[in-house]
Design a protein around this motif. Structure first.
Motif, PDB file in Angstrom:
ATOM      1  N   SER A 148      -4.774   5.506  -0.190  1.00 25.96           N
ATOM      2  CA  SER A 148      -3.617   4.498  -0.331  1.00 25.96           C
ATOM      3  C   SER A 148      -2.246   4.599   0.301  1.00 25.96           C
ATOM      4  N   ALA A 149      -1.598   5.828   0.473  1.00 24.75           N
ATOM      5  CA  ALA A 149      -0.695   6.004   1.151  1.00 24.75           C
ATOM      6  C   ALA A 149      -0.690   5.731   2.505  1.00 24.75           C
ATOM      7  N   ASP A 150      -2.003   5.948   3.103  1.00 27.68           N
ATOM      8  CA  ASP A 150      -2.425   5.534   4.340  1.00 27.68           C
ATOM      9  C   ASP A 150      -2.003   3.992   4.546  1.00 27.68           C
ATOM     10  N   GLY A 156       3.202  -1.214   5.901  1.00 24.08           N
ATOM     11  CA  GLY A 156       4.648  -1.303   6.126  1.00 24.08           C
ATOM     12  C   GLY A 156       5.303  -1.225   7.114  1.00 24.08           C
ATOM     13  N   ASP A 157       4.625  -0.413   8.361  1.00 28.35           N
ATOM     14  CA  ASP A 157       4.767  -0.278   9.579  1.00 28.35           C
ATOM     15  C   ASP A 157       3.955  -1.217  10.745  1.00 28.35           C
ATOM     16  N   GLY A 158       3.593  -2.305  10.116  1.00 25.48           N
ATOM     17  CA  GLY A 158       2.313  -3.324  10.952  1.00 25.48           C
ATOM     18  C   GLY A 158       3.145  -4.308  11.403  1.00 25.48           C
ATOM     19  N   THR A 159       2.607  -5.581  11.014  1.00 22.43           N
ATOM     20  CA  THR A 159       3.139  -6.955  11.364  1.00 22.43           C
ATOM     21  C   THR A 159       4.200  -7.129  10.741  1.00 22.43           C
ATOM     22  N   ASP A 160       4.670  -8.385  10.887  1.00 18.49           N
ATOM     23  CA  ASP A 160       6.003  -8.843  10.249  1.00 18.49           C
ATOM     24  C   ASP A 160       5.333  -9.319   8.920  1.00 18.49           C
ATOM     25  N   GLU A 161       4.097 -10.065   8.955  1.00 22.28           N
ATOM     26  CA  GLU A 161       3.379 -10.600   7.510  1.00 22.28           C
ATOM     27  C   GLU A 161       3.142  -9.396   6.663  1.00 22.28           C
ATOM     28  N   SER A 162       2.677  -8.296   7.176  1.00 18.02           N
ATOM     29  CA  SER A 162       2.346  -6.939   6.267  1.00 18.02           C
ATOM     30  C   SER A 162       3.238  -6.283   5.657  1.00 18.02           C
ATOM     31  N   ARG A 163       4.366  -6.035   6.569  1.00 14.90           N
ATOM     32  CA  ARG A 163       5.761  -5.564   6.134  1.00 14.90           C
ATOM     33  C   ARG A 163       6.602  -6.593   5.145  1.00 14.90           C
ATOM     34  N   THR A 164       6.224  -7.884   5.247  1.00 15.94           N
ATOM     35  CA  THR A 164       7.083  -8.675   4.227  1.00 15.94           C
ATOM     36  C   THR A 164       6.247  -8.604   3.023  1.00 15.94           C
ATOM     37  N   ARG A 165       4.977  -8.488   2.958  1.00 21.33           N
ATOM     38  CA  ARG A 165       4.289  -8.270   1.719  1.00 21.33           C
ATOM     39  C   ARG A 165       4.438  -6.844   1.152  1.00 21.33           C
ATOM     40  N   MET A 166       4.774  -6.075   1.930  1.00 26.28           N
ATOM     41  CA  MET A 166       4.964  -4.576   1.271  1.00 26.28           C
ATOM     42  C   MET A 166       6.294  -4.493   0.618  1.00 26.28           C
ATOM     43  N   GLU A 167       7.200  -4.983   1.419  1.00 28.41           N
ATOM     44  CA  GLU A 167       8.331  -5.134   0.811  1.00 28.41           C
ATOM     45  C   GLU A 167       8.665  -5.908  -0.569  1.00 28.41           C
ATOM     46  N   ALA A 168       7.858  -6.653  -0.517  1.00 30.34           N
ATOM     47  CA  ALA A 168       7.774  -7.537  -2.008  1.00 30.34           C
ATOM     48  C   ALA A 168       7.043  -6.629  -3.062  1.00 30.34           C
ATOM     49  N   ALA A 169       5.958  -5.958  -2.365  1.00 28.40           N
ATOM     50  CA  ALA A 169       5.308  -4.912  -3.594  1.00 28.40           C
ATOM     51  C   ALA A 169       6.267  -3.999  -4.095  1.00 28.40           C
ATOM     52  N   VAL A 170       6.955  -3.333  -3.118  1.00 25.15           N
ATOM     53  CA  VAL A 170       7.819  -2.298  -3.506  1.00 25.15           C
ATOM     54  C   VAL A 170       9.136  -3.029  -4.692  1.00 25.15           C
ATOM     55  N   LYS A 171       9.539  -3.995  -4.343  1.00 30.24           N
ATOM     56  CA  LYS A 171      10.534  -4.742  -5.096  1.00 30.24           C
ATOM     57  C   LYS A 171       9.777  -5.039  -6.536  1.00 30.24           C
ATOM     58  N   TYR A 207       9.242  11.578  -7.089  1.00 30.45           N
ATOM     59  CA  TYR A 207      10.238  10.633  -6.087  1.00 30.45           C
ATOM     60  C   TYR A 207      10.368  11.228  -4.871  1.00 30.45           C
ATOM     61  N   ALA A 208      10.159  12.421  -4.729  1.00 29.58           N
ATOM     62  CA  ALA A 208      10.107  13.147  -3.228  1.00 29.58           C
ATOM     63  C   ALA A 208       8.868  12.728  -2.423  1.00 29.58           C
ATOM     64  N   GLN A 209       7.668  12.638  -3.058  1.00 30.07           N
ATOM     65  CA  GLN A 209       6.500  12.373  -2.362  1.00 30.07           C
ATOM     66  C   GLN A 209       6.582  10.926  -2.137  1.00 30.07           C
ATOM     67  N   MET A 210       6.747  10.022  -3.107  1.00 28.33           N
ATOM     68  CA  MET A 210       6.828   8.729  -2.586  1.00 28.33           C
ATOM     69  C   MET A 210       7.892   8.243  -1.664  1.00 28.33           C
ATOM     70  N   GLY A 211       8.913   8.911  -2.026  1.00 24.79           N
ATOM     71  CA  GLY A 211      10.067   8.694  -0.704  1.00 24.79           C
ATOM     72  C   GLY A 211       9.722   9.012   0.569  1.00 24.79           C
ATOM     73  N   GLU A 212       8.803  10.105   0.813  1.00 30.70           N
ATOM     74  CA  GLU A 212       8.301  10.367   2.112  1.00 30.70           C
ATOM     75  C   GLU A 212       7.434   9.446   2.519  1.00 30.70           C
ATOM     76  N   LEU A 214       7.408   6.205   1.804  1.00 29.78           N
ATOM     77  CA  LEU A 214       8.201   5.012   1.926  1.00 29.78           C
ATOM     78  C   LEU A 214       8.767   4.983   3.309  1.00 29.78           C
ATOM     79  N   ALA A 215       9.410   6.177   3.439  1.00 34.39           N
ATOM     80  CA  ALA A 215      10.009   6.346   4.792  1.00 34.39           C
ATOM     81  C   ALA A 215       9.340   6.301   6.019  1.00 34.39           C
ATOM     82  N   GLU A 216       7.798   6.832   5.856  1.00 32.54           N
ATOM     83  CA  GLU A 216       6.975   6.973   6.954  1.00 32.54           C
ATOM     84  C   GLU A 216       6.587   5.493   7.242  1.00 32.54           C
ATOM     85  N   ALA A 217       6.610   4.542   6.096  1.00 32.54           N
ATOM     86  CA  ALA A 217       6.213   3.092   6.152  1.00 32.54           C
ATOM     87  C   ALA A 217       7.356   2.358   6.743  1.00 32.54           C
TER      88      ALA A 217
END
Length: 259
Positions: A148-150, A156-171, A207-212, A214-217
Protein backbone atom coordinates in the motif's frame (compact mmCIF):
# COMPACT_ATOMS: atom_id res chain seq x y z
CA UNK A 1 -37.43 -16.34 12.54
CA UNK A 2 -34.46 -13.92 12.27
CA UNK A 3 -31.55 -14.63 14.58
CA UNK A 4 -31.42 -12.48 17.69
CA UNK A 5 -28.35 -10.52 18.72
CA UNK A 6 -25.98 -12.13 21.19
CA UNK A 7 -25.20 -10.43 24.48
CA UNK A 8 -21.55 -9.99 25.37
CA UNK A 9 -19.95 -10.45 28.77
CA UNK A 10 -17.21 -7.87 28.36
CA UNK A 11 -13.97 -7.92 30.27
CA UNK A 12 -10.89 -5.81 29.47
CA UNK A 13 -9.31 -8.84 27.80
CA UNK A 14 -12.29 -9.58 25.53
CA UNK A 15 -12.66 -5.90 24.64
CA UNK A 16 -8.96 -5.66 23.81
CA UNK A 17 -9.27 -8.69 21.52
CA UNK A 18 -12.50 -7.50 19.91
CA UNK A 19 -10.98 -4.12 19.14
CA UNK A 20 -8.25 -5.85 17.13
CA UNK A 21 -10.45 -8.53 15.56
CA UNK A 22 -13.22 -6.10 14.63
CA UNK A 23 -10.77 -3.66 13.04
CA UNK A 24 -9.41 -6.49 10.86
CA UNK A 25 -12.93 -7.70 10.03
CA UNK A 26 -14.41 -4.34 9.04
CA UNK A 27 -11.33 -3.25 7.09
CA UNK A 28 -11.50 -6.53 5.17
CA UNK A 29 -15.13 -5.77 4.27
CA UNK A 30 -14.12 -2.38 2.89
CA UNK A 31 -11.13 -3.69 0.95
CA UNK A 32 -13.20 -6.52 -0.52
CA UNK A 33 -15.43 -3.89 -2.15
CA UNK A 34 -12.59 -3.42 -4.65
CA UNK A 35 -12.96 -6.98 -5.95
CA UNK A 36 -13.78 -6.53 -9.64
CA UNK A 37 -13.29 -2.74 -9.47
CA UNK A 38 -9.55 -2.17 -8.98
CA UNK A 39 -7.77 -0.10 -11.64
CA UNK A 40 -5.73 -3.04 -12.96
CA UNK A 41 -6.25 -6.81 -12.81
CA UNK A 42 -3.13 -7.46 -10.74
CA UNK A 43 -4.28 -4.96 -8.12
CA UNK A 44 -7.74 -6.51 -8.09
CA UNK A 45 -6.12 -9.79 -7.04
CA UNK A 46 -3.78 -8.11 -4.55
CA UNK A 47 -6.63 -6.27 -2.81
CA UNK A 48 -8.65 -9.46 -2.60
CA UNK A 49 -5.72 -11.32 -1.07
CA UNK A 50 -5.16 -8.57 1.50
CA UNK A 51 -8.86 -8.74 2.46
CA UNK A 52 -8.62 -12.52 2.84
CA UNK A 53 -5.54 -12.20 5.08
CA UNK A 54 -7.44 -9.77 7.30
CA UNK A 55 -10.46 -12.08 7.43
CA UNK A 56 -8.10 -14.84 8.59
CA UNK A 57 -6.70 -12.60 11.32
CA UNK A 58 -10.21 -11.59 12.37
CA UNK A 59 -11.36 -15.24 12.54
CA UNK A 60 -8.44 -16.22 14.77
CA UNK A 61 -8.83 -13.28 17.14
CA UNK A 62 -12.64 -13.53 17.36
CA UNK A 63 -12.39 -17.25 18.11
CA UNK A 64 -9.96 -16.49 20.92
CA UNK A 65 -12.19 -13.66 22.16
CA UNK A 66 -15.12 -16.09 22.35
CA UNK A 67 -13.02 -18.56 24.35
CA UNK A 68 -11.86 -15.85 26.74
CA UNK A 69 -15.42 -14.55 27.13
CA UNK A 70 -16.55 -18.04 28.14
CA UNK A 71 -20.16 -17.85 26.97
CA UNK A 72 -19.78 -20.26 24.07
CA UNK A 73 -19.82 -17.63 21.32
CA UNK A 74 -17.93 -18.72 18.22
CA UNK A 75 -16.32 -16.58 15.51
CA UNK A 76 -19.47 -16.52 13.36
CA UNK A 77 -21.72 -15.38 16.18
CA UNK A 78 -19.27 -12.67 17.13
CA UNK A 79 -18.87 -11.55 13.52
CA UNK A 80 -22.54 -11.56 12.50
CA UNK A 81 -24.83 -11.44 15.53
CA UNK A 82 -23.79 -8.37 17.49
CA UNK A 83 -25.52 -5.03 17.64
CA UNK A 84 -23.65 -2.03 16.25
CA UNK A 85 -22.61 -0.71 19.67
CA UNK A 86 -21.00 -4.07 20.44
CA UNK A 87 -18.45 -3.73 17.62
CA UNK A 88 -15.20 -2.10 18.69
CA UNK A 89 -13.28 -1.48 15.45
CA UNK A 90 -11.52 1.82 14.91
CA UNK A 91 -13.59 4.29 12.90
CA UNK A 92 -10.96 4.58 10.16
CA UNK A 93 -11.73 1.01 9.07
CA UNK A 94 -15.44 1.59 8.52
CA UNK A 95 -15.35 4.72 6.34
CA UNK A 96 -16.71 4.21 2.79
CA UNK A 97 -14.05 2.97 0.40
CA UNK A 98 -13.67 6.27 -1.49
CA UNK A 99 -11.47 6.35 -4.58
CA UNK A 100 -8.32 4.28 -5.05
CA UNK A 101 -6.09 6.93 -3.47
CA UNK A 102 -8.33 7.00 -0.40
CA UNK A 103 -8.21 3.22 -0.05
CA UNK A 104 -4.45 2.79 -0.47
CA UNK A 105 -3.75 5.53 2.07
CA UNK A 106 -6.20 3.99 4.56
CA UNK A 107 -4.64 0.57 3.98
CA UNK A 108 -1.20 2.03 4.63
CA UNK A 109 -2.29 3.78 7.82
CA UNK A 110 -3.98 0.69 9.24
CA UNK A 111 -1.38 -1.81 8.01
CA UNK A 112 1.38 0.26 9.65
CA UNK A 113 -0.62 0.31 12.89
CA UNK A 114 -1.37 -3.44 12.76
CA UNK A 115 2.26 -4.22 11.91
CA UNK A 116 3.50 -2.35 14.99
CA UNK A 117 0.77 -3.91 17.15
CA UNK A 118 1.34 -7.49 15.96
CA UNK A 119 5.12 -7.13 16.31
CA UNK A 120 4.77 -6.33 20.00
CA UNK A 121 1.97 -8.81 20.68
CA UNK A 122 3.99 -11.61 19.07
CA UNK A 123 6.74 -11.30 21.69
CA UNK A 124 5.05 -9.68 24.69
CA UNK A 125 1.58 -11.19 25.09
CA UNK A 126 0.90 -13.37 28.09
CA UNK A 127 -1.34 -15.58 25.94
CA UNK A 128 0.45 -18.23 23.90
CA UNK A 129 -2.31 -18.50 21.28
CA UNK A 130 -2.41 -14.74 20.73
CA UNK A 131 1.37 -14.69 20.31
CA UNK A 132 1.02 -17.40 17.65
CA UNK A 133 -1.74 -15.46 15.85
CA UNK A 134 0.41 -12.33 15.92
CA UNK A 135 3.53 -14.13 14.66
CA UNK A 136 1.65 -15.23 11.54
CA UNK A 137 -0.23 -11.96 11.10
CA UNK A 138 2.84 -9.75 11.28
CA UNK A 139 4.30 -11.43 8.19
CA UNK A 140 1.10 -10.68 6.29
CA UNK A 141 0.69 -7.06 7.35
CA UNK A 142 4.32 -6.26 6.53
CA UNK A 143 3.47 -7.14 2.96
CA UNK A 144 0.21 -5.18 3.14
CA UNK A 145 2.05 -2.13 4.46
CA UNK A 146 4.79 -2.26 1.82
CA UNK A 147 2.32 -2.84 -1.01
CA UNK A 148 0.00 0.00 0.00
CA UNK A 149 2.83 2.41 0.83
CA UNK A 150 4.32 1.81 -2.64
CA UNK A 151 1.01 2.92 -4.14
CA UNK A 152 0.90 6.03 -1.94
CA UNK A 153 4.36 7.00 -3.18
CA UNK A 154 3.53 6.16 -6.81
CA UNK A 155 0.35 8.25 -6.78
CA UNK A 156 1.63 11.11 -4.63
CA UNK A 157 4.72 11.51 -6.78
CA UNK A 158 2.83 10.79 -10.01
CA UNK A 159 0.59 12.87 -12.25
CA UNK A 160 -1.19 16.08 -11.29
CA UNK A 161 -4.44 14.10 -11.08
CA UNK A 162 -3.04 11.32 -8.86
CA UNK A 163 -1.31 13.85 -6.64
CA UNK A 164 -4.50 15.86 -6.22
CA UNK A 165 -6.37 12.72 -5.19
CA UNK A 166 -3.68 11.67 -2.72
CA UNK A 167 -3.69 15.13 -1.15
CA UNK A 168 -7.45 14.89 -0.76
CA UNK A 169 -7.12 11.45 0.84
CA UNK A 170 -4.57 12.68 3.35
CA UNK A 171 -6.82 15.59 4.25
CA UNK A 172 -9.83 13.28 4.75
CA UNK A 173 -8.13 10.46 6.66
CA UNK A 174 -5.40 11.97 8.83
CA UNK A 175 -7.82 13.23 11.46
CA UNK A 176 -8.84 9.64 12.27
CA UNK A 177 -5.28 8.70 13.30
CA UNK A 178 -5.53 9.78 16.99
CA UNK A 179 -8.03 6.99 17.72
CA UNK A 180 -5.34 4.42 16.86
CA UNK A 181 -3.38 5.53 19.94
CA UNK A 182 -6.18 6.38 22.31
CA UNK A 183 -5.95 4.38 25.54
CA UNK A 184 -8.78 3.91 28.03
CA UNK A 185 -9.37 1.89 31.19
CA UNK A 186 -10.06 -1.33 29.26
CA UNK A 187 -6.79 -1.06 27.34
CA UNK A 188 -4.90 -0.18 30.51
CA UNK A 189 -6.27 -3.23 32.33
CA UNK A 190 -5.58 -5.56 29.38
CA UNK A 191 -2.06 -4.18 28.99
CA UNK A 192 -1.38 -4.49 32.72
CA UNK A 193 -2.52 -8.13 32.51
CA UNK A 194 -0.02 -8.69 29.70
CA UNK A 195 -2.32 -9.21 26.71
CA UNK A 196 -0.53 -6.68 24.55
CA UNK A 197 0.84 -3.14 24.43
CA UNK A 198 -1.07 0.00 25.21
CA UNK A 199 -2.04 1.48 21.88
CA UNK A 200 -0.45 4.76 22.91
CA UNK A 201 2.92 2.98 22.89
CA UNK A 202 2.67 2.62 19.10
CA UNK A 203 2.19 6.32 18.41
CA UNK A 204 5.75 7.58 17.91
CA UNK A 205 6.79 4.70 15.62
CA UNK A 206 3.58 5.03 13.59
CA UNK A 207 3.99 8.74 12.96
CA UNK A 208 7.67 8.23 12.12
CA UNK A 209 6.93 5.51 9.56
CA UNK A 210 3.95 7.29 8.04
CA UNK A 211 5.99 10.49 7.90
CA UNK A 212 8.62 8.69 5.81
CA UNK A 213 5.95 7.42 3.40
CA UNK A 214 4.38 10.85 2.97
CA UNK A 215 7.78 12.49 2.51
CA UNK A 216 8.75 10.00 -0.20
CA UNK A 217 5.38 10.64 -1.86
CA UNK A 218 6.05 14.40 -1.77
CA UNK A 219 2.93 14.84 0.38
CA UNK A 220 2.75 17.23 3.32
CA UNK A 221 1.99 15.72 6.72
CA UNK A 222 -1.04 17.51 8.21
CA UNK A 223 -0.89 19.12 11.61
CA UNK A 224 -2.06 16.99 14.54
CA UNK A 225 -5.85 16.89 14.81
CA UNK A 226 -7.83 17.43 18.02
CA UNK A 227 -10.66 15.30 16.61
CA UNK A 228 -11.04 11.91 18.31
CA UNK A 229 -13.30 9.29 16.74
CA UNK A 230 -14.62 6.60 19.09
CA UNK A 231 -15.31 3.45 17.13
CA UNK A 232 -13.15 1.41 19.54
CA UNK A 233 -15.62 2.40 22.27
CA UNK A 234 -18.62 1.27 20.22
CA UNK A 235 -19.62 4.76 19.06
CA UNK A 236 -19.53 4.53 15.28
CA UNK A 237 -20.00 6.74 12.26
CA UNK A 238 -23.21 6.70 10.23
CA UNK A 239 -21.55 4.28 7.82
CA UNK A 240 -21.28 1.34 10.22
CA UNK A 241 -24.95 0.37 10.07
CA UNK A 242 -24.79 -0.07 6.28
CA UNK A 243 -21.78 -2.37 6.57
CA UNK A 244 -23.51 -4.51 9.18
CA UNK A 245 -26.70 -4.70 7.12
CA UNK A 246 -24.69 -6.24 4.27
CA UNK A 247 -22.57 -8.44 6.53
CA UNK A 248 -25.31 -9.78 8.73
CA UNK A 249 -28.21 -10.33 6.33
CA UNK A 250 -27.68 -14.05 5.63
CA UNK A 251 -26.82 -15.04 9.18
CA UNK A 252 -29.76 -13.06 10.52
CA UNK A 253 -32.23 -14.40 7.94
CA UNK A 254 -30.99 -18.01 8.03
CA UNK A 255 -29.62 -18.63 11.55
CA UNK A 256 -26.74 -21.11 11.73
CA UNK A 257 -26.71 -21.35 7.96
CA UNK A 258 -23.62 -22.91 6.40
CA UNK A 259 -22.37 -23.08 2.82
Amino acid sequence: MPAESIQLALTPATQYLLRIGDSCLILAQRISEWCGHAPVLEEDIAMSNIALDLIGQARAVLTLAGQVEGNGHDEDQLAFLRNERDYFNVTLAELPRGDFAFSVLRNTMLATWLMLLWEQVSVESCNEELRAIAAKAVKEVRYHQQHSADWVVRLGDGTDESRTRMEAAVKQLWRYAPELFDTDAADEAAADAGWGPRWSALKDDWYAQMGEVLAEAQLAEPAASQFLSEGKRGRHSEHMGFILADMQYLQRAFPAGAW
